[in-house]
Write a protein that holds these residues in place. Structure first.
Motif, mmCIF file in Angstrom:
data_model
loop_
_atom_site.group_PDB
_atom_site.id
_atom_site.type_symbol
_atom_site.label_atom_id
_atom_site.label_comp_id
_atom_site.label_asym_id
_atom_site.label_seq_id
_atom_site.Cartn_x
_atom_site.Cartn_y
_atom_site.Cartn_z
ATOM 1 N N GLY A 18 58.286 28.696 36.151
ATOM 2 C CA GLY A 18 57.063 28.800 35.329
ATOM 3 C C GLY A 18 56.653 27.460 34.755
ATOM 4 O O GLY A 18 56.836 27.186 33.575
ATOM 5 N N VAL B 241 62.101 35.377 41.191
ATOM 6 C CA VAL B 241 61.347 35.231 39.938
ATOM 7 C C VAL B 241 62.006 35.955 38.775
ATOM 8 O O VAL B 241 61.558 35.849 37.643
ATOM 9 C CB VAL B 241 59.883 35.731 40.088
ATOM 10 C CG1 VAL B 241 59.123 34.863 41.061
ATOM 11 C CG2 VAL B 241 59.838 37.182 40.519
ATOM 12 N N GLY B 242 63.087 36.696 39.052
ATOM 13 C CA GLY B 242 63.760 37.453 37.991
ATOM 14 C C GLY B 242 64.854 36.610 37.330
ATOM 15 O O GLY B 242 64.776 35.383 37.312
ATOM 16 N N ASN C 267 64.799 42.865 37.252
ATOM 17 C CA ASN C 267 65.408 42.375 36.026
ATOM 18 C C ASN C 267 66.931 42.514 36.095
ATOM 19 O O ASN C 267 67.607 42.631 35.078
ATOM 20 C CB ASN C 267 64.819 43.047 34.778
ATOM 21 C CG ASN C 267 64.739 44.539 34.957
ATOM 22 O OD1 ASN C 267 65.552 45.128 35.655
ATOM 23 N ND2 ASN C 267 63.757 45.163 34.327
ATOM 24 N N ALA D 193 61.963 40.249 42.585
ATOM 25 C CA ALA D 193 61.329 40.258 41.262
ATOM 26 C C ALA D 193 61.860 41.456 40.482
ATOM 27 O O ALA D 193 61.157 42.429 40.228
ATOM 28 C CB ALA D 193 59.814 40.328 41.399
ATOM 29 N N SER E 191 61.472 30.220 40.944
ATOM 30 C CA SER E 191 60.332 30.134 40.025
ATOM 31 C C SER E 191 60.833 29.983 38.595
ATOM 32 O O SER E 191 61.687 30.738 38.144
ATOM 33 C CB SER E 191 59.516 31.424 40.161
ATOM 34 O OG SER E 191 58.377 31.390 39.350
ATOM 35 N N GLN F 210 55.568 42.113 38.023
ATOM 36 C CA GLN F 210 55.733 40.828 38.688
ATOM 37 C C GLN F 210 55.871 40.984 40.198
ATOM 38 O O GLN F 210 55.354 40.172 40.968
ATOM 39 C CB GLN F 210 56.920 40.067 38.105
ATOM 40 C CG GLN F 210 56.976 38.611 38.546
ATOM 41 C CD GLN F 210 55.617 37.921 38.522
ATOM 42 O OE1 GLN F 210 55.101 37.451 39.530
ATOM 43 N NE2 GLN F 210 54.987 37.879 37.349
ATOM 44 N N ALA G 182 51.873 36.970 34.003
ATOM 45 C CA ALA G 182 52.300 37.587 35.261
ATOM 46 C C ALA G 182 51.438 37.092 36.422
ATOM 47 O O ALA G 182 51.935 36.798 37.510
ATOM 48 C CB ALA G 182 52.234 39.104 35.145
ATOM 49 N N MET H 283 52.369 41.337 41.429
ATOM 50 C CA MET H 283 51.621 40.079 41.416
ATOM 51 C C MET H 283 52.065 39.169 42.563
ATOM 52 O O MET H 283 51.247 38.510 43.205
ATOM 53 C CB MET H 283 51.842 39.351 40.089
ATOM 54 C CG MET H 283 51.204 40.047 38.916
ATOM 55 S SD MET H 283 49.390 39.938 39.017
ATOM 56 C CE MET H 283 48.944 40.755 37.481
ATOM 57 N N GLN H 284 53.374 39.103 42.782
ATOM 58 C CA GLN H 284 53.891 38.265 43.855
ATOM 59 C C GLN H 284 53.335 38.707 45.202
ATOM 60 O O GLN H 284 52.924 37.892 46.026
ATOM 61 C CB GLN H 284 55.429 38.344 43.882
ATOM 62 C CG GLN H 284 56.127 37.693 42.696
ATOM 63 C CD GLN H 284 56.193 36.179 42.815
ATOM 64 O OE1 GLN H 284 56.415 35.637 43.892
ATOM 65 N NE2 GLN H 284 55.982 35.489 41.704
ATOM 66 N N THR I 190 52.578 33.562 37.273
ATOM 67 C CA THR I 190 53.821 33.528 38.038
ATOM 68 C C THR I 190 53.592 34.038 39.454
ATOM 69 O O THR I 190 54.156 33.504 40.420
ATOM 70 C CB THR I 190 54.907 34.354 37.314
ATOM 71 O OG1 THR I 190 55.005 33.878 35.966
ATOM 72 C CG2 THR I 190 56.257 34.202 37.988
ATOM 73 N N GLY I 191 52.724 35.040 39.582
ATOM 74 C CA GLY I 191 52.360 35.537 40.906
ATOM 75 C C GLY I 191 51.710 34.451 41.744
ATOM 76 O O GLY I 191 52.077 34.220 42.912
#
Lengths: 299, 299
Positions: free
Chosen positions: B276, B202-203, B182, B180, B274, B119, B89, B122-123, B92-93
């Protein structure tokens, strides 16, 4: 060591039954060196999946380590990581123990150990868990090393160990010969090996550099290895590849489960060529973690 | 987070210069699940080689962990292992932070965060290290979640954060939109995004399930990702694969080093997808270990 030998034996049973997953090793390559992964899973009885990773950087820096990471093969849950080079030696020792249990005379009482390093120690430690050993002779070119081996291992294993000054006097009378040197030239003459003897070779094994004489194979009734696939896959071929004996090599696992014949007679000579079956590291690490005391473990 | 964003930015510079080694991911497969390895090496400035490993066992057991193992790429010496899912996490952040640093308006002051999970946190944490942010709005379908996010992150980052009750009111006025969630369905309408805005997604990002509307890409002047190779390699294709915009996707790393054009105008809309980039985990783990206090470390 007893429980590790047993765990490795169970892994061989899984291998013979097709339950041991050991994909080819893979590498991450850089100019200076690689990381090499040997992965494996034993999903039937041991219920572990994981891998070993080590580096191939050729230098004398301190801090090179092998890591063995273990996960539960039923759930995927992380079980732990064993860091250090001892585990690989423990694993090879235990494989040697299974080979002796499976292939050596059941009444074997004397062992010759050629080599006095860590692997020689591990092999002997495993051997005494599978046979009632009364006498061990050890030879190493370095007198100090062989005497230290004799003194330390006699104390550790509570067994009579004599350091001798030649390979020939070491082998004489032995029922089991453990060859664990780093010699690229054969350290004994095949003619010295008497009927009934079992030989484990764990040191150099390429066609260019091997510690046991090639003739030992043709004299042996049974030749086994822990992984035929791996034995045949070396960039520099294994010393038995291309010989008439190559086709006679069987999987140790198949002897363990009775799929292939092992020793038929007390006078048979038998040979085990250790290559280090991928997947067994994970089984050994799992066993080590089971035994690990909580003392000193970090939270 | 600041130093991690910087380390990841240096890794992107290595990527653009061909110094980042990130071989395709490899797997050890069993019936119940796999172990997946993403390896990488950054040998120029970071001087690390290593890998991440995680399991794909689909169950709710506690104890699933990611491991990131780090070795010195000059010597091969083992540096350490980071165990836990937080590192992924964090990574990715930090990648999101580099994207914002590289692509968002330099005068960006307001951020919209859609999603209130780890996430999203973190972002945001990475974003505030690269822009002088004055106001954050957060939306999540769950009121408790978004209010907890606002309260906790406001305290942590010492910044004004308002929880709002719709994606539209969240996005309104934002210079940067962090998505971010799901959610498998787009959580906002592309028309709501104003000129000049930068979006990080990022999701979920597959053609079957993606959190941002496909039209956001055609409205963007610049579309970047951390790994085009990976973006094009998904079994279920990325939502931009097969669209007219696919060919416009550039590597974030190439914008970082000036090989490709980024934002040209304050009114440009920009999009970062994103995925990864493999190899960055190792850089982040190395950075985390540098910062780790010796307090509580095991011997």
């Amino acid at each position: 060591m007893q429980s590790i030998v047993n765990a490795v034996e169970r892994a061989f049973i899984e291998q013979a039954n097709g339950g041991l997953v050991s994909p080819p090793r893979f590498r991450v390559e850089t100019k200076q060196g690689d990381l090499v992964f040997t992965a494996g899973a034993a999903t039937a009885t041991e219920k572990v999946i994981g891998f070993r990773v080590y580096d191939t950087f050729a230098n004398e820096w301190d801090g090179h380590q092998q890591l063995v990471c273990v996960f539960d093969s039923d759930t995927g849950v992380f079980k732990g990581v064993v860091i250090g080079n001892l585990l690989g030696a423990l694993r090879t020792g235990a494989i040697g123990g299974v080979a002796i249990k499976t292939m050596a005379r059941t009444d074997a009482e004397q062992i010759a150990v050629i080599g006095a390093g860590l692997q020689a120690r591990m092999q002997l430690e495993a051997a005494v868990t599978v046979r009632k050993i009364k006498l061990v002779r050890v030879f190493s070119r370095n007198r100090e090393h062989r005497e230290a081996f004799a003194a330390q291992m006699a104390k550790k294993l509570d067994i009579e160990i004599v350091a001798v000054d030649s390979p020939k006097s070491c082998i004489q009378g032995a029922d089991i010969v453990i060859c664990a040197t780093n010699s690229g030239k054969p350290v004994f003459d095949a003619a010295w090996i008497e009927p009934g003897v079992h030989v484990n070779t764990v040191g150099p094994k390429s066609i260019q550099a091997h510690e046991v004489p090639t003739e030992i194979a043709s004299r042996s009734s049974v030749i086994a290895t822990d992984s035929i696939e791996q034995l045949k896959a070396y960039a520099i071929p294994h010393f038995l590849v291309g010989t008439p004996d190559e086709e006679r090599i069987v999987q140790l696992a198949d002897i363990v489960v009775g799929k292939r014949a092992g020793r038929q007679d007390q006078d048979d000579m038998t040979l085990f060529c250790s290559v280090g079956l991928a997947g067994t590291e994970v089984v050994v690490a799992n066993e080590v973690m089971k035994k690990a005391s909580c003392k000193g473990a970090s939270p």
